[in-house]
Design an enzyme around this catalytic site. Structure first.
Site, PDB file in Angstrom:
ATOM      1  N   GLY A  51     -63.015  11.884 -11.346  1.00 38.41           N
ATOM      2  CA  GLY A  51     -62.812  12.365 -10.133  1.00 38.41           C
ATOM      3  C   GLY A  51     -62.726  11.410  -8.765  1.00 38.41           C
ATOM      4  O   GLY A  51     -62.855  11.991  -7.706  1.00 38.41           O
ATOM      5  N   ASN A 108     -60.163  10.413  -7.218  1.00 35.00           N
ATOM      6  CA  ASN A 108     -58.997  10.192  -6.612  1.00 35.00           C
ATOM      7  C   ASN A 108     -59.141  11.364  -5.299  1.00 35.00           C
ATOM      8  O   ASN A 108     -57.960  11.351  -4.585  1.00 35.00           O
ATOM      9  CB  ASN A 108     -57.870  10.877  -7.638  1.00 35.00           C
ATOM     10  CG  ASN A 108     -58.092  12.248  -8.215  1.00 35.00           C
ATOM     11  OD1 ASN A 108     -58.969  12.372  -8.864  1.00 35.00           O
ATOM     12  ND2 ASN A 108     -57.088  13.179  -7.644  1.00 35.00           N
ATOM     13  N   THR A 109     -59.979  12.057  -5.299  1.00 36.03           N
ATOM     14  CA  THR A 109     -60.231  12.947  -4.257  1.00 36.03           C
ATOM     15  C   THR A 109     -61.677  13.431  -3.848  1.00 36.03           C
ATOM     16  O   THR A 109     -62.563  13.054  -4.317  1.00 36.03           O
ATOM     17  CB  THR A 109     -59.351  14.295  -4.461  1.00 36.03           C
ATOM     18  OG1 THR A 109     -59.650  15.203  -3.397  1.00 36.03           O
ATOM     19  CG2 THR A 109     -60.247  15.112  -5.931  1.00 36.03           C
ATOM     20  N   GLY A 110     -61.819  13.867  -2.401  1.00 30.94           N
ATOM     21  CA  GLY A 110     -63.073  14.505  -2.114  1.00 30.94           C
ATOM     22  C   GLY A 110     -64.032  13.421  -2.050  1.00 30.94           C
ATOM     23  O   GLY A 110     -64.070  12.228  -1.726  1.00 30.94           O
ATOM     24  N   ILE A 111     -65.333  13.766  -2.487  1.00 32.20           N
ATOM     25  CA  ILE A 111     -66.539  13.042  -2.662  1.00 32.20           C
ATOM     26  C   ILE A 111     -66.182  11.660  -3.336  1.00 32.20           C
ATOM     27  O   ILE A 111     -66.620  10.607  -2.968  1.00 32.20           O
ATOM     28  CB  ILE A 111     -67.671  13.849  -3.202  1.00 32.20           C
ATOM     29  CG1 ILE A 111     -68.055  14.849  -2.330  1.00 32.20           C
ATOM     30  CG2 ILE A 111     -68.920  12.813  -3.317  1.00 32.20           C
ATOM     31  CD1 ILE A 111     -69.098  15.902  -2.764  1.00 32.20           C
ATOM     32  N   GLY A 112     -65.508  11.770  -4.726  1.00 38.43           N
ATOM     33  CA  GLY A 112     -65.540  10.702  -5.217  1.00 38.43           C
ATOM     34  C   GLY A 112     -64.383   9.651  -4.790  1.00 38.43           C
ATOM     35  O   GLY A 112     -64.938   8.476  -4.774  1.00 38.43           O
ATOM     36  N   SER A 142     -75.734  20.250  -7.761  1.00 38.37           N
ATOM     37  CA  SER A 142     -75.636  21.096  -6.706  1.00 38.37           C
ATOM     38  C   SER A 142     -77.030  21.893  -6.447  1.00 38.37           C
ATOM     39  O   SER A 142     -77.608  22.252  -7.503  1.00 38.37           O
ATOM     40  CB  SER A 142     -74.635  21.988  -6.893  1.00 38.37           C
ATOM     41  OG  SER A 142     -74.592  23.403  -5.930  1.00 38.37           O
ATOM     42  N   TYR A 202     -70.480  27.954 -12.827  1.00 36.82           N
ATOM     43  CA  TYR A 202     -70.871  26.768 -11.880  1.00 36.82           C
ATOM     44  C   TYR A 202     -72.350  26.573 -11.959  1.00 36.82           C
ATOM     45  O   TYR A 202     -72.706  25.295 -11.909  1.00 36.82           O
ATOM     46  CB  TYR A 202     -70.201  26.960 -10.632  1.00 36.82           C
ATOM     47  CG  TYR A 202     -70.371  25.871  -9.655  1.00 36.82           C
ATOM     48  CD1 TYR A 202     -69.440  24.748  -9.990  1.00 36.82           C
ATOM     49  CD2 TYR A 202     -71.304  25.771  -8.751  1.00 36.82           C
ATOM     50  CE1 TYR A 202     -69.411  23.543  -8.844  1.00 36.82           C
ATOM     51  CE2 TYR A 202     -71.505  24.776  -8.058  1.00 36.82           C
ATOM     52  CZ  TYR A 202     -70.683  23.674  -8.041  1.00 36.82           C
ATOM     53  OH  TYR A 202     -70.676  22.521  -7.287  1.00 36.82           O
TER      54      TYR A 202
END
Length: 502
Positions: free
Chosen positions: A220, A222-226, A351, A378
């Protein structure tokens, strides 16, 4: 130059054989909270007027400060640099002159915005003060005024300087600039500046250099935290592999990362990996093991926040498979590669919501068909990440040379679907979503801020052989009692191995 278009300063330049001349680069990662410094009485700042006189004034100042050997060379550079650069800010708004009470031009500094890349960045260029006016507390007010101009167009700023301008570098550090390091030559320069400036720049350089030559795999990415993690690790010299479900989005992210970090294409690779398909994970791991020589840091970051109550083609809850089971299989298939590159690390992005789970229904653990939790699968998927982290930590002692950590990035506003928003249902969304949105706007972290604990766990040298399990805000934190329950740890491992066929 490492950063195209950024020109070296000559403020407080010291041409002396006693100090080795080495080029250095600095950056300010955000343009918030730029200070304001008043100019001493009798001095003022004026903007460039588009005429021959101001061009000559600029060339006179930069030549006197040691940038050029002749006025003609200075005028030629002005035309070459300012006429050909593509800037959002007109010269009449970005070239500043420092003027004394007699109207004499005694200094200059320029706000630059490079728009040749996918995303713009700001630069602080051509900082010069006449030698006889140096040391009069004029530079900081001039530079800060220019930084405020840069901040209107970009949230980051770079500059180029040299070791002989160590007094200027001290000033830039005071204003929030950090070393931007790409090579061993840069490290040598900052080691010298550490002594000249009597600052511990070397702490920053050692952290950045510590992952030079290492390969980092980010799911992941490609976006956000990653994405933010990938950007920082590239700037620290790592080679980064982005494992993405959507390779087109992966290549878009790669192009942005290349542009923003100045890295070359060989420093980033995009590979397809759909964590909701065990066949895809196996194919990815096989290709990685065959084609990649190294895996120093595995960051299990990708995931889903919420998904309709449907099962994947493998027969598992989509959130559970994306967040936990797919990463479980991936980690086990890559463990030998990690062992070959030890000391290596595995980072599981979990989380704080794992604490919402008070019990586990093992008959429905991976399918979650009968879950009654309003946040769906989740929280349990995040609990399972921590349980498996602890299991691996025990099975791979320090002698194996692999450090394994779990962490919470905090409440981060990213593209991941927020489980709470969907778990509320239609009536909950009508009545509670506005409040939730306001809370999120006020208190949620940015992806860049959320990535800091991931980066810390990936690169911090003090964590070598650390027995800490879980981190929050770059510090060890406590997990729920269920997350360290030995019976649950062993049972989850057995159930997971059976589920993925290990």
């Amino acid at each position: 130059n490492l950063i195209p278009g950024i020109m070296a300063d000559n403020y407080l330049h010291q041409s002396t054989d006693a100090i080795t001349y080495l080029t250095v680069y600095m950056y300010r990662s955000n343009m918030d909270s730029i200070p304001n410094y008043p100019l001493p009485t009798g001095y003022s700042l004026q903007l460039y007027k588009d005429d021959v006189n101001d061009k000559q004034q600029w060339a006179d100042i930069t030549m006197a400060a040691g940038e050029f050997r002749s006025l003609e060379e200075g005028l030629h550079k002005f035309e070459e640099y300012f006429s050909k650069t593509k800037d959002k800010i007109p010269l009449t708004q970005r070239v500043h002159f420092l003027v004394n009470s007699d109207g004499k031009y005694i200094g200059t500094a320029t706000a630059g915005i490079d728009e040749a890349h996918v995303e713009d960045y700001g630069s602080l260029d051509w900082i010069s003060i006449l030698p006889e006016y140096q040391g009069k507390k004029l530079a900081k007010p001039m530079v800060c005024a220019v930084l405020h101009k840069v901040a209107k167009y970009s949230n980051k700023c770079y500059l180029s300087s040299q070791t002989t301008s160590w007094r200027a570098i001290n000033m830039y550090a005071d204003l929030g600039f950090l070393p931007f390091i790409k090579t061993d030559g840069c490290k040598k320069a900052w080691q010298l500046l550490n002594k000249l400036c009597r600052r511990k720049f070397i702490d920053e350089t050692e952290a950045i250099q510590s992952i030079k030559g290492k390969t980092v795999l980010i799911t992941g990415g490609n976006t956000g935290i990653g994405y933010e993690t990938a950007m920082e690790l590239l700037q620290r010299g790592a080679r980064v592999v982005l494992a993405c479900r959507n390779v087109n989005k992966g290549y878009d992210a790669m192009n942005k990362l290349v542009a923003k970090t100045g890295s070359n294409q060989e420093s980033i690779r995009v590979m397809e990996c759909d964590l909701c398909s065990l066949d895809s994970v196996r194919a990815f791991a096989k290709m990685y093991n065959e084609e990649e020589n190294r895996l120093d840091i595995l960051i299990c970051n990708a995931g889903l926040g919420w998904s309709p109550s449907v099962l994947t083609k493998d027969g598992f809850n989509a959130v559970m498979q994306a967040n936990y089971l797919g990463h479980f299989l991936l980690t086990n298939l890559l463990i030998d590669k990690l062992k070959k590159c030890r000391p290596s690390r595995i980072i599981n992005v979990s989380s704080e919501l794992h604490k919402a789970v008070k019990s586990i229904d093992w008959s429905d653990a991976l399918t979650q068909i009968h879950t009654s939790r309003w946040m769906g699968a989740y929280p349990l998927s995040k609990l399972f990440q921590i349980l498996s982290t602890l299991k691996l930590k025990g099975d791979l002692p320090n002698t194996e040379g692999i450090n394994i950590f779990a962490l919470t990035p905090g409440w981060v506003s990213t593209s991941i679907q927020d489980p709470v928003e969907y778990g509320l249902g239609i009536f909950g969304l009508i009545f509670y979503y506005p409040l939730l949105y306001c809370l999120k706007f006020a208190f949620a972290k940015t992806a860049k801020t959320g990535a800091q604990t991931v980066i810390y766990c990936a690169v911090e040298s003090k964590l070598e052989q650390s027995q800490d399990l879980y981190f929050e805000n770059c510090a060890a934190a406590k997990v729920s009692s269920l997350a360290i329950d030995e019976v649950s740890i062993d049972r989850l491992w057995k159930v997971s191995c059976e589920a993925v066929g290990l």
